[in-house]
Design an enzyme around this catalytic site. Structure first.
Site, PDB file in Angstrom:
ATOM      1  N   HIS A   1       4.546  17.995   7.863  1.00 27.50           N
ATOM      2  CA  HIS A   1       3.780  16.971   7.149  1.00 27.50           C
ATOM      3  C   HIS A   1       3.315  17.453   5.788  1.00 27.50           C
ATOM      4  O   HIS A   1       2.783  16.691   4.998  1.00 27.50           O
ATOM      5  CB  HIS A   1       2.567  16.532   7.969  1.00 27.50           C
ATOM      6  CG  HIS A   1       2.943  15.635   9.100  1.00 27.50           C
ATOM      7  ND1 HIS A   1       2.747  15.976  10.412  1.00 27.50           N
ATOM      8  CD2 HIS A   1       3.550  14.438   9.103  1.00 27.50           C
ATOM      9  CE1 HIS A   1       3.208  15.002  11.179  1.00 27.50           C
ATOM     10  NE2 HIS A   1       3.696  14.057  10.411  1.00 27.50           N
TER      11      HIS A   1
ATOM     12  N   LEU B   1       0.838  -1.212   0.000  1.00 28.92           N
ATOM     13  CA  LEU B   1       0.000   0.000   0.000  1.00 28.92           C
ATOM     14  C   LEU B   1       0.866   1.253   0.000  1.00 28.92           C
ATOM     15  O   LEU B   1       0.607   2.217  -0.726  1.00 28.92           O
ATOM     16  CB  LEU B   1      -0.940   0.005   1.211  1.00 28.92           C
ATOM     17  CG  LEU B   1      -1.850   1.239   1.311  1.00 28.92           C
ATOM     18  CD1 LEU B   1      -2.766   1.355   0.095  1.00 28.92           C
ATOM     19  CD2 LEU B   1      -2.686   1.210   2.595  1.00 28.92           C
TER      20      LEU B   1
ATOM     21  N   GLU C   1       5.781  20.496  18.761  1.00 26.40           N
ATOM     22  CA  GLU C   1       5.045  20.772  17.525  1.00 26.40           C
ATOM     23  C   GLU C   1       3.857  21.646  17.880  1.00 26.40           C
ATOM     24  O   GLU C   1       3.091  21.330  18.769  1.00 26.40           O
ATOM     25  CB  GLU C   1       4.620  19.434  16.913  1.00 26.40           C
ATOM     26  CG  GLU C   1       3.442  19.446  15.978  1.00 26.40           C
ATOM     27  CD  GLU C   1       2.132  19.193  16.698  1.00 26.40           C
ATOM     28  OE1 GLU C   1       1.098  19.678  16.194  1.00 26.40           O
ATOM     29  OE2 GLU C   1       2.124  18.558  17.769  1.00 26.40           O
TER      30      GLU C   1
END
Ligand code: GLN
Ligand code: ZN
Length: 757
Positions: free
Chosen positions: A696, A22, A667
């Site tokens: 990201h 995947l 973060e």
């Protein structure tokens, strides 16, 4: 001979594929190298393969709709038309638009992502507001049912329940529960459509039962499920990760037809459930560990179940404790694993086989599985008695733990002065979190070395050139505190595990972390210690290339524990403290080699927190102790950093402060510094680097955007204690976007320094 009809099933199967099919299909699609049809064909092939395995294990159902191209919570947003309005509305029909939600695009940052309960799986957080209007886009969902029905008559689809969906979402400007009725009505319609497909059982996951729920949320269940009384399949309400018997009074009132409970995490709930379960419900018991990789002690499991077989008859179902999403796929391709250790393990496929054996034993008597039970007994005995598990030297050092000082030599303010003198950094120092882009070249070199295709000498020379490149890039960008870039690390836990005793490794033991990202948690099977220095040579080499400080980069004991498969034969805290001693040895060696700043990453610190508050204090006490033990060997002028990300920190601030790291980088950019408010209110005493750059997303954050974030940070934290850095490591990014983003970040620091001077 006994003849029972106890059903065996699973709650979900890993999506990534035995060889991460995947991941590769997704990444090729994202790079534009393959089309949507190819991606969908790979996904379909994986699903079919998973269903066939379940059939081969003789399970009563094949479980469908546990698959996702990215994340099942995101899929639920799409299914119910709850995607944020700032994105194109075509996510249900167009793969690119679907992935934009999770990964962001040129116009929009991605949706938020956070950890799924206490696992290392990350889900996309639904964004809801007063304009959220639920509808149904069930085309994909129903098509997956059709696909499964082509293979099997007995398909059990999975659906995330309405209350968990709302609970796990983030609502802006409204009370989430205001949306409950509307959402539940849509669920009712979907259930009718599923029923029309002649589905007998639907698995409706309500994992939030593992949490501390207040009365309002508990009542929400009754309200939501009242809508689900009409035409529908039978509902198996699934809970996992905790004892849910305290909610029995609420749960047993729901109009469902059975419940699944996790007996691995909470075996004590079996009795209460058998006694209280409504007479027409099935009880699905999770007896095989869906969160860990140890072989099941089949004799023990059978002994546990036998008394209830007669009492519940076919109303007793057996299953793994939770979805197998959290375990690797198969041991079949593990050729390098030590044979004895391998015999102690069971991955998803082996767990299917355990289910098959338990099912046969319960339904047809233990005589029907004599051989299987004999093999299992040998493996269990071998693990219990192996001298590879116990190391007398480690155990002796552990018994002397109380003699070690867990505190640093001086309090923070004293250390801060000493470190300032030594490091001489500007206001708002800029740094990064550790990793730089893991280019195809870096990966190829590591892979070639692993396969023995290149010599150790060549490997080291290549790694040194990557380090030199990262250092020179950082020098020209003008960053203040440098990193070596972590080119030699495939994974921040595996890298250390490979050098520690007590750890074993798999070749393909991948577990999905988020989207296409997988991790390969090593296996802690025995007492842990550090035979030799692990990072000193690399850190010293990197430092030799620059006059600026280069951080030594370590993974902390709690994260090592959290992201490994851990022993189930001793308390987690014992393993954590063994790890702490190993890291402590490394900190000491680094500082003796002249490294002035050492970062001990603890991104999984929050994730280890028990789901139920009553157990928090105990966990935090040993987790903080483990971190401090690893850091307290540092001299006053050695600056200890830690790093945490993608978690809610505000409720554990006292513990984070108690860790007493000189600097913490966290973060914060996705929540636009919202996370920092807690640090301000709590008056967090040490230095902080709030992330200004969402790693990201391939989007390059502008100077203005990051400046705005830093200005918000300055309002909350005194500027003398602030650092500027990205949210997390940059290993998944490319160099060109990284370079641009960091250039902008350094620019922000310069602008603010001018402004503040
Ligand atoms: N030092 C690690 C890196 O930069 C930290 C990663 C993490 O927080 N998960 O990659
Ligand atoms: Zn991080």
């Amino acid at each position: 001979m006994t003849k029972n009809t106890i059903k065996a099933h699973i709650l979900g199967y890993p999506r990534v594929g035995a060889k991460r099919e995947l991941k590769f299909a997704l990444e090729s699609f994202w790079r534009g190298e393959s089309c949507a049809e190819t991606l969908q064909a790979s996904a379909q092939a994986l699903r079919e393969n998973h269903w066939k395995k379940q059939q081969a294990a003789g399970l009563a159902f094949v479980t469908a709709n546990d698959f996702s191209l990215y994340d099942h919570v995101l899929d639920c947003c799409v299914l119910f038309g709850a995607t944020p309005k700032r994105f194109c509305e075509k996510a249900a029909a167009n793969e690119l638009e679907y992935f934009a939600l999770a990964r962001g695009n040129a116009a929009q940052p991605a949706m938020e992502m956070t950890k799924w309960f206490d696992t290392n799986y990350h889900y996309i957080v639904p964004e809801l507001n007063e304009n959220t209007q639920f509808t149904i886009n069930a085309h994909d969902y129903l098509r997956q049912i059709d696909e499964a029905q082509k293979l099997s008559k007995n398909v059990k689809p999975v659906l995330l329940g309405p209350v968990s969906f709302l609970y796990l979402s983030k609502a802006h400007g409204i009370n989430k529960l205001d949306l409950l009725d509307n959402l539940s009505r849509q669920y009712a319609v979907l259930l009718q459509e599923i029923h029309a497909k002649k589905i007998e059982w639907l698995q409706i996951d309500e994992p939030v039962f593992a949490l501390d729920l207040d009365d309002t949320w508990l009542k929400a269940f009754e309200r939501a499920y009242a809508y689900l009384r009409g035409t529908r399949p039978k509902l198996l309400l699934t809970t996992y990760f905790a004892n849910v018997s305290r909610y029995q009074a609420y749960i047993t009132r729901l109009p469902v037809d059975g419940i699944h409970i996790d007996l691995v995490r909470a075996p004590e709930q079996l009795g209460p459930w058998v006694n209280a379960i409504p007479s027409h419900w099935v009880l699905s018991v999770g007896v095989i560990d869906g969160r860990n990789i140890w072989r099941n002690d089949l004799d023990k499991t059978l002994a546990l179940l036998e008394p209830w077989v007669k009492r519940l008859g076919e109303r007793l179902w057996i299953a793994p404790s939770c979805s197998l999403l959290h375990t690797p796929v198969t041991l079949a391709h593990e050729n390098m694993l030590d044979a004895e250790i391998k015999s102690w393990l069971a991955f998803a496929d082996e767990k299917l086989d355990e289910l098959r054996i338990i099912g046969l034993a319960l339904n047809h008597g233990v005589e029907s599985v004599t051989n299987e039970l004999a093999i299992s007994r040998i493996a269990i005995a071998s693990r219990n008695n192996s001298n590879r598990v116990h190391n007398p030297l480690v155990e002796a050092r552990m018994s002397r733990l109380n003699t070690l000082n867990e505190n640093r030599g001086s309090e923070f303010s004293v250390r801060q002065q000493t470190q300032r003198k030594r490091l001489n950094l500007p206001l708002l120092p800029t740094t990064t979190i550790g990793s730089f882009p893991q280019t195809p070249d870096i990966r190829a070199t590591r892979a070639a070395y692993k396969k023995g295709e290149i010599s150790q000498h060549k490997y080291h020379a290549d790694m040194e050139s990557h380090i030199a490149y990262a250092i020179s890039e950082q020098e020209s960008l003008g960053l203040d505190v440098l990193v070596h870039g972590e080119a030699e690390r495939n994974d921040m836990v595996e890298y250390f595990g490979e050098q520690l005793a007590g750890y074993a490794f798999t070749q393909n033991g991948w577990v999905q972390s988020y989207g296409s990202r997988c991790v390969k948690p090593p296996v802690i099977y025995g007492d842990v210690h550090r035979p030799l220095p692990m990072t000193v040579a690399t850190a010293s080499f990197a430092q030799s290339l620059s006059t600026k400080p280069v951080k030594g980069m370590l993974t902390g004991p709690v994260t090592m524990l959290q992201w490994s498969f851990v022993r189930n034969d001793q308390p987690r805290e014992t393993t954590a403290l063994q790890l702490a001693l190993a890291i402590r040895d490394e900190v000491d060696d680094l500082q003796q080699a002249g490294i002035a700043i050492i970062q001990i990453d603890e991104p999984a610190f929050r994730e280890g927190l028990p789901l139920q508050k009553a157990a928090w204090a105990h966990y935090l006490a040993w987790a903080v102790r483990a971190f401090k033990l690893s850091a307290s060997v540092a001299n006053n002028d050695t600056q200890i950093h830690t790093h945490m990300c993608y978690s809610e920190f505000n409720d554990i601030l006292p513990a984070i402060a108690a860790m007493d790291a000189d600097v913490i980088t966290i973060e914060t950019s996705r929540s636009a510094m919202e996370l920092l408010d807690g640090f301000g209110e709590f008056a967090y005493p040490n230095e902080i680097g709030p992330g200004v750059y969402d790693i990201h997303s391939p989007r390059v954050p502008s100077v203005e955007a990051m400046e705005k974030l830093m200005k918000r940070a300055i309002e909350v934290i005194p500027v003398e204690r602030l650092w500027i850095n990205p949210d997390c490591g940059l290993k998944t990014r490319g160099w060109s976007e990284t370079r641009q983003a960091l250039m902008n970040m350094v620019e922000v620091a310069k602008k603010l320094r001018l402004l503040l001077s």
